[in-house]
Design an enzyme around this catalytic site. Sequence first.
Site, PDB file in Angstrom:
ATOM      1  N   CYS A  25       0.852  -1.181   0.000  1.00  0.00           N
ATOM      2  CA  CYS A  25       0.000   0.000   0.000  1.00  0.00           C
ATOM      3  C   CYS A  25       0.892   1.237   0.000  1.00  0.00           C
ATOM      4  O   CYS A  25       2.085   1.171   0.238  1.00  0.00           O
ATOM      5  CB  CYS A  25      -0.870   0.007   1.246  1.00  0.00           C
ATOM      6  SG  CYS A  25      -1.821  -1.492   1.439  1.00  0.00           S
ATOM      7  N   ARG A  76       3.000   1.048  -7.085  1.00  0.00           N
ATOM      8  CA  ARG A  76       2.944  -0.018  -6.071  1.00  0.00           C
ATOM      9  C   ARG A  76       1.676  -0.860  -6.235  1.00  0.00           C
ATOM     10  O   ARG A  76       1.514  -1.882  -5.589  1.00  0.00           O
ATOM     11  CB  ARG A  76       2.989   0.586  -4.660  1.00  0.00           C
ATOM     12  CG  ARG A  76       4.264   1.355  -4.363  1.00  0.00           C
ATOM     13  CD  ARG A  76       4.107   2.232  -3.138  1.00  0.00           C
ATOM     14  NE  ARG A  76       4.021   1.471  -1.898  1.00  0.00           N
ATOM     15  CZ  ARG A  76       5.084   1.083  -1.187  1.00  0.00           C
ATOM     16  NH1 ARG A  76       6.294   1.374  -1.631  1.00  0.00           N
ATOM     17  NH2 ARG A  76       4.956   0.414  -0.071  1.00  0.00           N
ATOM     18  N   TRP A 134      -3.887  -1.827  -1.354  1.00  0.00           N
ATOM     19  CA  TRP A 134      -3.791  -3.041  -2.198  1.00  0.00           C
ATOM     20  C   TRP A 134      -4.333  -4.159  -1.322  1.00  0.00           C
ATOM     21  O   TRP A 134      -3.647  -4.623  -0.424  1.00  0.00           O
ATOM     22  CB  TRP A 134      -2.336  -3.269  -2.578  1.00  0.00           C
ATOM     23  CG  TRP A 134      -2.020  -4.569  -3.251  1.00  0.00           C
ATOM     24  CD1 TRP A 134      -2.050  -5.820  -2.702  1.00  0.00           C
ATOM     25  CD2 TRP A 134      -1.603  -4.764  -4.610  1.00  0.00           C
ATOM     26  NE1 TRP A 134      -1.692  -6.757  -3.613  1.00  0.00           N
ATOM     27  CE2 TRP A 134      -1.408  -6.162  -4.794  1.00  0.00           C
ATOM     28  CE3 TRP A 134      -1.389  -3.940  -5.680  1.00  0.00           C
ATOM     29  CZ2 TRP A 134      -0.994  -6.712  -6.004  1.00  0.00           C
ATOM     30  CZ3 TRP A 134      -0.976  -4.497  -6.887  1.00  0.00           C
ATOM     31  CH2 TRP A 134      -0.796  -5.853  -7.044  1.00  0.00           C
ATOM     32  N   ASN A 182      -0.163   0.541   6.631  1.00  0.00           N
ATOM     33  CA  ASN A 182       0.396  -0.403   5.669  1.00  0.00           C
ATOM     34  C   ASN A 182       0.951  -1.555   6.498  1.00  0.00           C
ATOM     35  O   ASN A 182       1.719  -1.325   7.430  1.00  0.00           O
ATOM     36  CB  ASN A 182       1.519   0.281   4.867  1.00  0.00           C
ATOM     37  CG  ASN A 182       1.989  -0.571   3.705  1.00  0.00           C
ATOM     38  OD1 ASN A 182       1.456  -1.651   3.472  1.00  0.00           O
ATOM     39  ND2 ASN A 182       2.963  -0.085   2.984  1.00  0.00           N
ATOM     40  N   GLY A 183       0.525  -2.790   6.222  1.00  0.00           N
ATOM     41  CA  GLY A 183       1.027  -3.930   6.988  1.00  0.00           C
ATOM     42  C   GLY A 183      -0.123  -4.804   7.444  1.00  0.00           C
ATOM     43  O   GLY A 183      -1.202  -4.785   6.856  1.00  0.00           O
ATOM     44  N   GLU A 192      12.778 -22.306 -17.228  1.00  0.00           N
ATOM     45  CA  GLU A 192      12.574 -20.932 -16.753  1.00  0.00           C
ATOM     46  C   GLU A 192      13.849 -20.105 -16.928  1.00  0.00           C
ATOM     47  O   GLU A 192      13.797 -18.960 -17.365  1.00  0.00           O
ATOM     48  CB  GLU A 192      12.134 -20.940 -15.291  1.00  0.00           C
ATOM     49  CG  GLU A 192      11.998 -19.575 -14.648  1.00  0.00           C
ATOM     50  CD  GLU A 192      11.012 -18.649 -15.365  1.00  0.00           C
ATOM     51  OE1 GLU A 192      10.236 -19.129 -16.208  1.00  0.00           O
ATOM     52  OE2 GLU A 192      11.073 -17.434 -15.116  1.00  0.00           O
ATOM     53  N   LYS A 250      13.999 -16.686 -19.185  1.00  0.00           N
ATOM     54  CA  LYS A 250      14.481 -15.392 -18.686  1.00  0.00           C
ATOM     55  C   LYS A 250      15.526 -14.806 -19.620  1.00  0.00           C
ATOM     56  O   LYS A 250      15.475 -13.648 -19.990  1.00  0.00           O
ATOM     57  CB  LYS A 250      15.072 -15.563 -17.274  1.00  0.00           C
ATOM     58  CG  LYS A 250      14.042 -15.755 -16.187  1.00  0.00           C
ATOM     59  CD  LYS A 250      13.311 -14.493 -15.802  1.00  0.00           C
ATOM     60  CE  LYS A 250      11.960 -14.234 -16.344  1.00  0.00           C
ATOM     61  NZ  LYS A 250      10.944 -15.186 -16.522  1.00  0.00           N
ATOM     62  N   GLU A 294      14.054 -13.831 -23.229  1.00  0.00           N
ATOM     63  CA  GLU A 294      13.052 -12.769 -23.353  1.00  0.00           C
ATOM     64  C   GLU A 294      13.627 -11.379 -23.057  1.00  0.00           C
ATOM     65  O   GLU A 294      13.096 -10.390 -23.522  1.00  0.00           O
ATOM     66  CB  GLU A 294      11.827 -13.036 -22.482  1.00  0.00           C
ATOM     67  CG  GLU A 294      12.031 -13.001 -20.998  1.00  0.00           C
ATOM     68  CD  GLU A 294      10.696 -13.175 -20.256  1.00  0.00           C
ATOM     69  OE1 GLU A 294       9.658 -12.699 -20.739  1.00  0.00           O
ATOM     70  OE2 GLU A 294      10.701 -13.805 -19.190  1.00  0.00           O
ATOM     71  N   HIS A 347      19.736 -37.881 -26.563  1.00  0.00           N
ATOM     72  CA  HIS A 347      18.731 -38.247 -27.582  1.00  0.00           C
ATOM     73  C   HIS A 347      18.639 -37.205 -28.680  1.00  0.00           C
ATOM     74  O   HIS A 347      17.633 -37.096 -29.368  1.00  0.00           O
ATOM     75  CB  HIS A 347      17.373 -38.430 -26.896  1.00  0.00           C
ATOM     76  CG  HIS A 347      17.377 -39.515 -25.873  1.00  0.00           C
ATOM     77  ND1 HIS A 347      17.406 -40.850 -26.199  1.00  0.00           N
ATOM     78  CD2 HIS A 347      17.438 -39.456 -24.527  1.00  0.00           C
ATOM     79  CE1 HIS A 347      17.441 -41.578 -25.092  1.00  0.00           C
ATOM     80  NE2 HIS A 347      17.456 -40.755 -24.063  1.00  0.00           N
ATOM     81  N   LYS A 365       3.450  -7.339 -20.656  1.00  0.00           N
ATOM     82  CA  LYS A 365       3.481  -7.872 -19.289  1.00  0.00           C
ATOM     83  C   LYS A 365       2.363  -8.890 -19.092  1.00  0.00           C
ATOM     84  O   LYS A 365       2.525  -9.884 -18.421  1.00  0.00           O
ATOM     85  CB  LYS A 365       3.334  -6.739 -18.257  1.00  0.00           C
ATOM     86  CG  LYS A 365       3.367  -7.208 -16.808  1.00  0.00           C
ATOM     87  CD  LYS A 365       4.655  -7.930 -16.479  1.00  0.00           C
ATOM     88  CE  LYS A 365       4.668  -8.542 -15.107  1.00  0.00           C
ATOM     89  NZ  LYS A 365       5.811  -9.477 -14.932  1.00  0.00           N
TER      90      LYS A 365
END
Length: 661
Positions: free
Chosen positions: A57, A82, A129, A155-156, A534, A538, A541, A557, A656
């Site tokens: 937040c 944020r 958030w 916040n928290g 993965e 990374k 991309e 193989h 995104k």
Amino acid sequence: MNSEIAPAHRVSKKKRGSNDINTFHSLFVLFSHFMFSMYYHRKRTSEFHEKGDIRMCGIIGYVGEKVAMPVLLDGLKRLEYRGYDSAGIAVVEDGCMVTFRRTGKIAGLEALCQENPTLSRWGIGHTRWATHGVPSEKKAHPHLDCRQRIAVVHNGIIENYRQLRKELEDIGHVFLSETDSEVVAHLLEGGGAPLQRIQKTVIKLQGSYALCILFQEEPDTLYGVRMFNPLVLGVGENENFLASDIPAFLDKTRKVVFLDDGDITRITPNSWEIVDFYGKQKTQATVVQIPWDPLTAEKGGYKHFMLKEIHEQPQALEDTLLGRWDLVNGRVRFDELEGFALGTVERIVIIACGTACHAGMIGKYMIEQLARVPVEVDYASEFRYRDPLIDEKTLVLCISQSGETADTLAAARLARERQAMVLSICNGMGTTLTRISDRTLYTRAGVEIGVASTKAFSCQLAVLFLLSLYLAQQRTTIGNQLLSTHIQSLLALPRQMNDLLKNSATIHELARQYYLYHDFLYLGRGVCYPLALEGALKLKEVSYLHAEGLSAGEMKHGPIALIEPDVISVVLLGKGIAGAKTLGNIEEIKARKGKVIVVSHPDHWGEIPLVEQVITITDTNKYLVPLLMIIPLQLFAYYVALEKGSDVDQPRNLAKSVTVE
Ligand code: AGP
């Protein structure tokens, strides 16, 4: 320490008598805080964390010569990166508290404020958030006390808010929302100076909190409190600021005081002071001159959001784990799954795209080996067209950072049509996927801006591991001792990740050696096979270099035909037999003059033949190896892209969130 003012709570000599009371009060606060903090920190390791808003937040507080409303709105806009789903501000106008709150974007709040302009020169603001439930104005901050004379933004997570709320309701307090944050506003009611009321309040709070507080009775004054959540003080000319992050006020002042956990600060237009929870003046606070421009500040001083988000992983992981484990009873807890008939599930189908699918492939190993439930994994784009055999006894597990990926949404809708149970693991609050799903387990990675998904991936793995343990404890496929051991391994990861992140310079140097090469193979077995996929994703991309992930056992193989001196093989050696079996691949590659970079679990220390570079992680269980190995792989991809000069945060041709097919 700002020397312009005497500490606000210092009492003059002639009030000697009241000073004694203050001394007694300070001693009382000191003793009770000492006892509380001993008790609390012992419990913190086992206490369930109640849900609430967490660290992403945005908080802004202003006191000075300008009209506060536009300053607060501007500050909130600068914190939009944020992520949030509601926003609000509070000011005191003509001696009365005035609050404005809106769900949705700040533009809506701004329009409301423009219809009701105020001239107040002090106030607080917040972007929320939410971590659970749909956003609503009632849940939006600021929250007020019963008499609407105190405004709080938070916040928290206040972990013990339910108990505190009950105690307050038992003595007549009336709450307007279900949030944990509102409890703080009610605790601040009562007699005594505002600072003393704050001290009495914070010693009752358990959890993490950054607070900004406004008392109607104290004009041109704000208070801030920091405990396990960021809060910074901006020192201006005849004005001062409080915020959860520097960008909120960086265009107005570059002079910043970073508050520490346990600090209470009091600010006025021409003064600021910091005391600790016992009332003791803090004398070593220093004003730091911030060199960043506002955009760099949004990146926390990092060159790119991707690098910032790689470094945010320990914190994102801690947030994701909050409230979902109990070491004392050796249990995993998902409130979101209460009453969800997982016991009837006969098989699980994981669907996702890209990085999220790689996480799902690792999750397959976790769930099958820990909970003994059959799992298949499919790219959503394949699943939706293959007329899948699923029914009411199938759990379809959809994984998505954005919650808006078209293929994943289509697959989830198909699953619902086929009467399957639909559970999602998602980072985006209230997104389309969460509305299609029967239940959602949120990753709490915070907003992820870099197109290359990093912190979301590690948080997805953490939720998958917790879900595996949750299913295992429901089906009693592992004992409590092993359950506790696994939870402890999970809780140790943030610190281990931080240690690995300290190696960034080594990885940067490695990238400098290899960024001019054109072909990279990533090899792994077991959980390191999806990790190889993965790692390759990374690199490709963000650097546009050819990189492919392979099951190490598949090399002979066909792919081994690719090996030559200009091909770089990144070989992942996981814990135990999976890693041991991959040592042979290194010999095969070296025999054909291929170059090899090894990322290894410490099990294989001393067994690795001579290669170009070895990066060793610290010990963890075999399922969690990917959460550590991914750190050097992400950093390597980032630094290669940096050396190649590509647009790291917005790589060419990529979005995104792929919201179209
Ligand atoms: C990962 O770095 C990519 N940005 C991409 O593969 C991404 O993981 C994929 O598009 C899925 O996105 P989602 O998690 O938002 O559904």
